[in-house]
Design a protein around this motif. Sequence first.
Motif, short mmCIF file in Angstrom:
data_model
loop_
_atom_site.label_atom_id
_atom_site.label_comp_id
_atom_site.label_asym_id
_atom_site.label_seq_id
_atom_site.Cartn_x
_atom_site.Cartn_y
_atom_site.Cartn_z
N GLU A 44 52.99 45.42 23.29
CA GLU A 44 53.08 44.36 22.69
C GLU A 44 51.89 43.28 23.21
N ILE A 45 51.69 43.60 24.41
CA ILE A 45 50.89 42.40 25.54
C ILE A 45 49.22 43.16 25.88
N GLU A 46 48.56 42.32 24.86
CA GLU A 46 47.33 42.32 24.91
C GLU A 46 46.45 41.71 26.00
N LEU A 47 47.12 41.20 26.71
CA LEU A 47 45.78 40.92 27.71
C LEU A 47 46.89 40.19 28.57
N VAL A 48 45.75 40.33 29.76
CA VAL A 48 46.71 39.95 31.22
C VAL A 48 45.94 39.29 32.20
N VAL A 49 46.82 38.11 32.56
CA VAL A 49 46.22 37.04 33.58
C VAL A 49 46.84 37.78 34.99
N LEU A 50 46.39 38.06 36.14
CA LEU A 50 46.64 38.98 36.71
C LEU A 50 46.22 38.01 38.51
N ASP A 51 47.16 37.78 38.53
CA ASP A 51 47.23 36.80 40.13
C ASP A 51 46.87 38.55 41.53
N LEU A 52 46.64 38.58 42.91
CA LEU A 52 46.85 39.80 43.23
C LEU A 52 47.78 39.60 44.47
N GLY A 53 47.64 38.69 44.91
CA GLY A 53 49.26 38.01 45.93
C GLY A 53 50.38 37.99 45.48
N VAL A 76 41.79 39.78 33.19
CA VAL A 76 41.32 38.85 34.04
C VAL A 76 42.35 38.47 35.00
N ILE A 77 40.82 38.27 36.41
CA ILE A 77 42.69 38.06 37.80
C ILE A 77 41.83 36.80 37.77
N LEU A 78 43.00 35.78 38.53
CA LEU A 78 43.28 34.88 38.91
C LEU A 78 43.95 34.82 40.19
N THR A 79 43.40 34.62 41.10
CA THR A 79 43.82 35.05 42.46
C THR A 79 42.60 33.88 43.59
N ALA A 80 43.42 33.85 44.91
CA ALA A 80 43.38 33.12 45.72
C ALA A 80 41.96 34.01 46.79
N ARG A 81 41.90 34.66 46.65
CA ARG A 81 40.83 35.88 46.77
C ARG A 81 39.96 35.45 46.81
N GLY A 82 38.98 34.94 46.85
CA GLY A 82 37.16 35.04 46.49
C GLY A 82 35.97 35.06 47.66
N TYR A 98 36.94 38.36 36.92
CA TYR A 98 37.35 37.57 37.93
C TYR A 98 37.47 36.41 38.33
N LEU A 99 38.16 35.64 38.44
CA LEU A 99 38.16 34.29 38.43
C LEU A 99 39.15 33.44 40.20
#
Length: 219
Positions: A44-53, A76-82, A98-99
């Motif tokens: 049922e998971i349709e979308l992922v917002v993903l932190d890397l650390g 969609v990656i959401l991370t401090a690694r910019g 990637y944000l």
Amino acid sequence: MHLLLVEDDHLVAEGLCRSLRQQGYSVEHSSTVKSAMQWLQNDEIELVVLDLGLPDGDGIDILKHIKKHRKNLPVVILTARGSIDDKVMGLDLGADDYLAKPFDPAELFARLRVASRRVTQAQTSTLKVGDVEMDTAAFTVSFQGEPVNLPRKEFMLLKALLENQGRVQSKQQLENKLYEWGEEVGSNTIEVHIHHLRKKFPKEFIKTLRGIGYVVGKR
């Protein structure tokens, strides 16, 4: 849309979960690689917002897993690694966007809408059981071709039942759905709204299995 947020910062996660639900997403939260992998077993998971650390590993491993086993699931990656190198690597591995942190929530929501449209355009937005039809994209319901106006909670409960036609949904499962969508849930919320729904559709359309839950469609 059912979204998995993978974020180990408790305060960030709490604020994002609240904001995402206000945007209309049904949100699950994971703070580790291990728990994220468990959630990804849920179709049922349709979308992922993903932190890397993450505390027990690298979010990149989650991305690789998704693209190997569920390649059409948007991430969609959401991370401090910019750094540019990090962004290029994430996108090359299959991330849809990637944000970098710090971020503007409005920008994140805009990027999620783009990713969401890709999912909804690839899937039918129509749910139909007998003479009852729902367009989840247009938020409309009809019975025998005639429109039926439903308040938000009734619409969401009916959607949960139609999406699981033939499968019994317990009171707890339906309460969880409303909670995920950011709705207040009282002790008798489900019973009250099921009662109202039954007035608008044929008798026995929504069946009660005493002590178990509710179901529409053949079982």
